[in-house]
Enzyme design. Sequence first.
Site, short mmCIF file in Angstrom:
data_model
loop_
_atom_site.label_atom_id
_atom_site.label_comp_id
_atom_site.label_asym_id
_atom_site.label_seq_id
_atom_site.Cartn_x
_atom_site.Cartn_y
_atom_site.Cartn_z
CB SER A 20 2.73 1.62 6.53
OG SER A 20 1.51 1.15 7.00
CG ASP A 51 0.27 -4.05 2.76
OD1 ASP A 51 0.85 -3.55 1.78
OD2 ASP A 51 -0.53 -3.42 3.47
CG HIS A 108 -0.56 0.30 2.49
ND1 HIS A 108 -0.27 -0.66 3.43
CD2 HIS A 108 -0.34 1.48 3.11
CE1 HIS A 108 0.10 -0.10 4.55
NE2 HIS A 108 0.07 1.20 4.40
#
Length: 719
Positions: free
Chosen positions: A654, A220, A84
């Site tokens: 992230s 991810d 992402h």
Amino acid sequence: MKRLILSLTLIISIALTRADEGMWIPLLLEQLNEKEMQDLGFKLTAEDIYSINHSSMKDGIVIFGRGCTAEIVSDQGLILTNHHCGYGAIQRHSSLEQDYLTDGFWAMSREEELPNPGLTVTFLVRMEDVTEKMLEGITADMTEAERSDKLKENKDTIEAEAIEGTHYQARVKPFYYGNEFYIFITETYKDVRLVGAPPSNIGKFGGDTDNWMWPRHTGDFSVFRIYADSNNQPAKYSENNIPFTPKYHFPINIQGVEEDDFTFVFGYPGSTQQYIPACRIEHISEVVNPIRINFRHQRLDIIKSYIDRDDLVRLQYASKSAGIANGWKKWIGENKGIERTKVIAEKQAEEKAFTQWAEADSDRKKQFGGIIDAFNQLYAEISPLEEEMVLMSESAFGVEILRYARSFSSLVRLCENKEIPDEEITEGIDKLKKAAISNFKNYHQALDRKIFIAMISAYITHADPAYRPAELEIIDKKFDGNVSDYADYVFENSIMASEASVNEFLDNFKRKKYKKILQDPAYTLATAFADKYNKDMWPILNKYYAEDDSLQRIYMKGLMEFLPEKRFYPDANFTLRVTYGKVKGYQPRDAVTYKHYTTLEGIMEKENPDIYDYVVEDKLKDLYESKDYGRYADKDGSMHVCFTATNHTSGGNSGSPLLNDKGELLGINFDRCWEGTMSDIVYDPAQCRNISIDIRYCLFIIDKYAGAGHLVEEMTIIE
Ligand code: ARG
Ligand code: ASP
């Protein structure tokens, strides 16, 4: 008095028992955290994490793009981050014919690695405490405005001195609400190439349905490489650039993860609000979050209705809708967590005890007396105004045509100024032409028109008429109150509604024609909103914010004196932090216990070829059927996919490495569980968990699924 002592012990015990909480400053680890980390199982020293004298782990961490973290995993500049986080870059290389977003992308040689103009990675060269220098010339009798002017002056000098004669950047940032200051010297590399990305049904498996949730099965991750000039220095993209040689890269441990293993996460958490007063939390949970949730829900429903029937729209709106949904879902979780932890009542009790403590001493009373009342009064004023701002930004600024129309204001400004030469205007037009290409590549007019109707209607229903732009009166006057008719009028008459009309306008542009922009219905509405926002609301709110900042600064100082035993960590501000904890599952609700890891079995359980988020590719199914996991299998023979731990992370973390007791990479952090999303405001050790992709699943996908084993060969693997 007895009551005071009682409530004080209560507060102190609350304040001290939150193990695992905290986002710590790498520079201060030795002093504040090293011993505790080692007691918890850490086998190395603070110096191994952050050193100014020799290479250390901090040299293997970068800010990726504008809001993520990435880590270096080979001596040839290979980096790992989340899918992402690389999404925008992957999307920009994708089209319906060559859809890397859907199908994945793997460079099988260096030549195939794809450049990404505008994408950068930033290293921290060093940080330093500059509190004393920043506070030079600051006196107690200064007004807040004088204080902030002086701080600005000091900041400029300190930053300029720090990077003189280098190609580095420098930024001084406030910590503990301006009680301390640190400078960050950074180095930015500008040639970052896409090396690999799994298909969306791995990298985004579970989509927005599973986002912020556990149990999770999302692969991810994405792979990039930093390039440098022949001297290993930052350089713009050039064919002649070569892979960057890092000072440090993380070894990767594929021995697996056990519950209670020590872990730490090293990265860039963006922003938290751990020390705000109860009245501000009330305002967030009762005023701000409900508006955001409601308005985004409406936008998402509209986008979904289009995505479901059109693959091109899905591509165009994948990233946009993920962004809208991400905040939407987080705020729902945050509100639930605020309620469940009873943090408002807890803070109110703390504030009461604080006030009693402050009043019990004349010097303290002078500094901190009345501060809680001042907060309450201030928020009584901020709250209704901020409500209007949030209403406007979530509605009007959620309409694409209005946001896009604003970009024409630069051309208007140029044309209005007679001194501006024609060449500059031509440049302005060229910029707008380029912007038009990227705007319309991902734009669907009918969808936006639906959103326009929904958002303008919602705005009119909820906004205080005193703040409404006069421009909206046209709806009653000309369209009998019918927003849909008004939308037709805007979209049929605005130049900004289609690529063809924008191009026609720009191709034939003459200086005098700028007046046409001023009469454009989308432009006038967008400008009316922006003017209200920027001229009528923001200046007042900004003054309130300045007051809030100064109250927070004093309150923070007071809290640190009030609870001298407590180790305070500064709120996140997108600077490099270390957070540590243990691998752990949790109990989300009565009678339910979650394990700390998920497996490929779970992907097969979720599989549903009819639901976009849960499609599983044949290739992955084959590997699952044949259990062909190679050295990436767990001891139990299964393929572990994700796991949870108690590290206190936030947005921006992230892509951060999740490391073991020896600093070896076990996973890539990408999310938090829903029950714990209030951790930006209050951390609950029982429910707050960060979610990482198991590095073995990541390598399995690269090696076995994609056949890009040459990338794994570059890495340092500990078996
Ligand atoms: N919740 C994660 C974070 O805040 C992941 C977001 C991206 N994924 C998504 N499905 N929207 O960034
Ligand atoms: N998913 C978040 C990010 O993009 C991480 C989090 O909020 O926990 O940074």
